[in-house]
Design a protein around this motif. Structure first.
Motif, PDB file in Angstrom:
ATOM      1  N   ASN A  40       0.836  -1.212   0.000  1.00 34.15           N
ATOM      2  CA  ASN A  40       0.000   0.000   0.000  1.00 34.15           C
ATOM      3  C   ASN A  40       0.866   1.254   0.000  1.00 34.15           C
ATOM      4  OD1 ASN A  40      -2.272  -1.613   0.062  1.00 34.15           O
ATOM      5  ND2 ASN A  40      -2.624  -1.352   2.240  1.00 34.15           N
ATOM      6  N   TRP A  41       1.935   1.259   0.811  1.00 36.81           N
ATOM      7  CA  TRP A  41       2.814   2.419   0.868  1.00 36.81           C
ATOM      8  C   TRP A  41       3.483   2.658  -0.485  1.00 36.81           C
ATOM      9  CZ3 TRP A  41       8.037   3.559   0.343  1.00 36.81           C
ATOM     10  CH2 TRP A  41       8.430   4.809   0.814  1.00 36.81           C
ATOM     11  N   VAL A  52       3.042   6.029  -2.602  1.00 36.23           N
ATOM     12  CA  VAL A  52       4.215   6.864  -2.880  1.00 36.23           C
ATOM     13  C   VAL A  52       4.366   7.076  -4.380  1.00 36.23           C
ATOM     14  CG1 VAL A  52       6.735   6.877  -2.824  1.00 36.23           C
ATOM     15  CG2 VAL A  52       5.457   6.396  -0.767  1.00 36.23           C
ATOM     16  N   PHE A  71       4.860  11.201   4.011  1.00 35.34           N
ATOM     17  CA  PHE A  71       5.076   9.886   3.403  1.00 35.34           C
ATOM     18  C   PHE A  71       6.463   9.356   3.745  1.00 35.34           C
ATOM     19  CE2 PHE A  71       1.292  10.448   0.929  1.00 35.34           C
ATOM     20  CZ  PHE A  71       0.899   9.154   0.621  1.00 35.34           C
ATOM     21  N   ASN A  74       6.493   8.071   7.226  1.00 36.66           N
ATOM     22  CA  ASN A  74       5.670   6.877   7.409  1.00 36.66           C
ATOM     23  C   ASN A  74       6.145   5.698   6.564  1.00 36.66           C
ATOM     24  OD1 ASN A  74       3.949   8.127   9.255  1.00 36.66           O
ATOM     25  ND2 ASN A  74       2.681   8.962   7.639  1.00 36.66           N
ATOM     26  N   ALA A  75       7.366   5.763   6.077  1.00 31.04           N
ATOM     27  CA  ALA A  75       7.913   4.670   5.268  1.00 31.04           C
ATOM     28  C   ALA A  75       7.985   3.403   6.107  1.00 31.04           C
ATOM     29  CB  ALA A  75       9.297   5.047   4.747  1.00 31.04           C
TER      30      ALA A  75
END
Length: 189
Positions: free
Chosen positions: A88-89, A93, A132, A135-136
């Protein structure tokens, strides 16, 4: 008497002046912060753009690092799958970097009168990029997990053959690097 009148007149004119000055000061206070921020966006656009590009590049590098580490984790041992949060990340991104390119194009094609609006846009997008980046996924916690076991039980109850070959096959199956093994030979029915 004129001295008293003059003092009274002076006090009265001060009260009248304050009556008009206070609302003007109040309006200036209300408008002051937004106007100052507007002027700051206008004056410091180049600084905002430089910071934006730096954060965008850091995020892009972080994304590439995570992709490489995930690829390595998926290869050794086989049978692992990416964690859902990592997938999802990475998708989010990728979209964020695409949006950053749109912002960069808009700013580079902007007119002088749009500098403040572009400065605000770049500042807001930089904040999103930083979020972002912060929140990696934590690579030290692992980016992949064991997948469901896909092995099927052998239909035979006994392996027929030499004991040494059987032990060699078993030793290979117990290694983490080996996820499947081919065995061939004669079948006797």
């Amino acid at each position: 008497m004129s001295k008293v009148y003059h003092q009274f007149s002076s006090i009265q004119s001060t009260d009248i002046a304050m009556e008009y000055v206070e609302p003007v000061v109040g309006i200036a206070n209300c408008l002051g912060t937004p106007v100052c921020k507007y002027l700051q966006y206008h004056r410091k656009l180049n600084n905002y753009v430089r910071n934006f590009k730096r954060i965008r590049d850091e995020l892009n590098c972080k994304m590439e690092d995570i992709k490489l580490q995930l690829k390595a984790e998926l290869l050794s041992p086989l049978g692992k799958i990416p964690k859902q949060g990592v997938e999802n990340w990475l998708k989010a991104v990728k979209e964020m970097i695409r949006e950053a390119q749109v912002v960069e194009n808009k700013v580079s094609n902007g007119r002088y009168l749009c500098r403040a609006c572009n400065g605000k846009l770049v500042d807001e997008k930089t904040r999103e990029l930083k979020e972002f980046l912060n929140n990696a996924p934590n690579a030290s916690e692992g980016l992949a997990m064991d997948g469901p076991s896909a092995g099927l039980p052998l239909p035979t109850s006994e392996l027929v053959g030499e004991e040494a070959v059987r032990n060699e096959i078993w030793a290979c199956l117990m290694q983490e690097e080996v996820s499947k093994i081919g065995v061939w030979g004669w079948a006797v029915w």
